[in-house]
Design a protein around this motif. Structure first.
Motif, PDB file in Angstrom:
ATOM      1  N   LYS A  27       0.839  -1.195   0.000  1.00 13.22           N
ATOM      2  CA  LYS A  27       0.000   0.000   0.000  1.00 13.22           C
ATOM      3  C   LYS A  27       0.879   1.252   0.000  1.00 13.22           C
ATOM      4  O   LYS A  27       1.768   1.386   0.834  1.00 13.22           O
ATOM      5  N   ILE A  29      -0.666   4.545  -0.814  1.00 12.57           N
ATOM      6  CA  ILE A  29      -1.471   5.732  -0.532  1.00 12.57           C
ATOM      7  C   ILE A  29      -1.967   5.637   0.901  1.00 12.57           C
ATOM      8  O   ILE A  29      -2.881   4.864   1.204  1.00 12.57           O
ATOM      9  N   ASN A  30      -1.310   6.355   1.782  1.00  9.59           N
ATOM     10  CA  ASN A  30      -1.615   6.258   3.206  1.00  9.59           C
ATOM     11  C   ASN A  30      -2.164   7.541   3.802  1.00  9.59           C
ATOM     12  O   ASN A  30      -2.780   7.528   4.852  1.00  9.59           O
ATOM     13  N   MET A  31      -1.919   8.639   3.124  1.00  6.80           N
ATOM     14  CA  MET A  31      -2.475   9.908   3.605  1.00  6.80           C
ATOM     15  C   MET A  31      -2.885  10.767   2.426  1.00  6.80           C
ATOM     16  O   MET A  31      -2.535  10.476   1.277  1.00  6.80           O
ATOM     17  N   VAL A  32      -3.612  11.829   2.716  1.00  5.35           N
ATOM     18  CA  VAL A  32      -4.165  12.664   1.651  1.00  5.35           C
ATOM     19  C   VAL A  32      -3.080  13.157   0.682  1.00  5.35           C
ATOM     20  O   VAL A  32      -3.276  13.157  -0.527  1.00  5.35           O
ATOM     21  N   SER A  33      -1.940  13.514   1.229  1.00  4.00           N
ATOM     22  CA  SER A  33      -0.886  14.064   0.364  1.00  4.00           C
ATOM     23  C   SER A  33      -0.351  13.038  -0.649  1.00  4.00           C
ATOM     24  O   SER A  33       0.185  13.410  -1.692  1.00  4.00           O
ATOM     25  N   ASP A  34      -0.508  11.752  -0.332  1.00  5.17           N
ATOM     26  CA  ASP A  34      -0.063  10.721  -1.274  1.00  5.17           C
ATOM     27  C   ASP A  34      -0.915  10.694  -2.548  1.00  5.17           C
ATOM     28  O   ASP A  34      -0.497  10.166  -3.574  1.00  5.17           O
TER      29      ASP A  34
END
Length: 297
Positions: A27, A29-34
């Protein structure tokens, strides 16, 4: 764009580079910025390119029309038939809550165990190293075994699974129609059976504001099928008679049929977004609008 799309208009197959390194996906994409990183990535370009290429490939075509069926396509259908058979072999259990039947976990455990072997049946021996990487997308495509839910993220994993098979050259440019009409359509049938049998919860559903509780891509490709249809317009898909008479030819109508089987009450209430879409004047406008909506979602 995926590998098979590099040479438009040539009959020559594009051979993938010989030295490919495979790795187990994790995985990212772990946070919005990703999300910004994802939108700029080659993976995103490949994925959207794949979706849009297939969108063009099925334009104006019926599910029942003639198209080439290659050996890898047959093998993918056999793989999906196996998943279907496992549902029959894993009946729902008696439990206090109505939703999220725990028998799904038993079914999923079997897939978890067998996924690499299943994928190995589809890819040629010299690409055997790809199986562990590609199998992850297959496992991610059937729902979440902890939450016993299913949604458009799982559907996207299946599209990514097919995109991977194109990138390693297992599926080719002339498989386009079969990818949607034979493989993806069979996948949808198996997912509907899972959703019904184990009463799966919608994952990340936007409720009445979403397009559908479970799927998205068949509405995109299904609306493309209907572009320039001589007499079916978007306003017709809310008509039960039209749906009953044409659903075997058009993916979009098959989706509508499933919704009306699963939900009670007025269509405008349980599927408000689709109800709004039925007012759009042409299928090409519906198709463009759904692609925009899909990118946003």
């Amino acid at each position: 764009l995926p590998l098979f799309l590099h040479l438009p208009g040539t009959s020559e197959e594009v051979a993938p580079p010989l030295q490919q390194n495979f790795m187990i996906p994790k995985k990212e994409i772990n946070m919005v910025s990703d999300m910004a990183k994802w939108k700029r990535s080659q993976a995103y370009a490949d994925y959207m390119g794949f979706i849009l290429t297939l969108n063009e490939g099925v334009r104006g075509k019926k599910l029942t029309c003639e198209y080439k069926v290659s050996e890898p396509i047959e093998k993918l259908v056999a793989l999906l038939n196996t998943l279907d058979r496992w549902i029959d072999e894993t009946p729902p259990v008696d439990q206090p809550s109505r939703f999220g039947n725990k028998a799904f976990r038993t079914w999923y455990a079997k897939l978890d165990q067998e996924a690499e072997k299943l994928v190995a049946t589809v890819i040629p021996k010299h690409l055997a190293d790809a199986a562990p990487e590609v199998a992850v997308y297959l496992k991610e495509s059937v729902g979440n075994s902890t939450r016993i839910d299913y949604g458009t993220g799982h559907e996207a994993a299946f599209a990514a699974f097919l995109c991977c098979l194109c990138k390693i050259g297992v599926l080719r440019v002339d498989d386009q129609m079969a990818i949607v009409f034979k493989v993806f359509n069979r996948y949808l049938e198996v997912m509907r059976k899972l959703q019904k049998t184990y009463r799966m919860e919608p994952a990340g559903s936007q409720g009445v504001w979403g397009l559908d509780d479970f799927q998205f891509l068949p509405f995109i490709w299904g609306s493309s099928q209907l572009i320039d249809h001589p007499n079916l317009e978007p306003r017709h898909f809310v008509d039960e008679k039209v749906v009953n008479e044409n659903h075997k030819d058009f993916m979009f109508l098959e989706c509508i049929l499933f919704i009306t089987e699963m939900k009670t009450g007025p269509f405008a209430e349980h599927s408000n977004q689709l109800w709004n879409i039925s007012a759009v004047p042409s299928w090409s406008k519906v198709n463009q609008g759904l692609i925009r909506m899909y990118k946003a979602e």
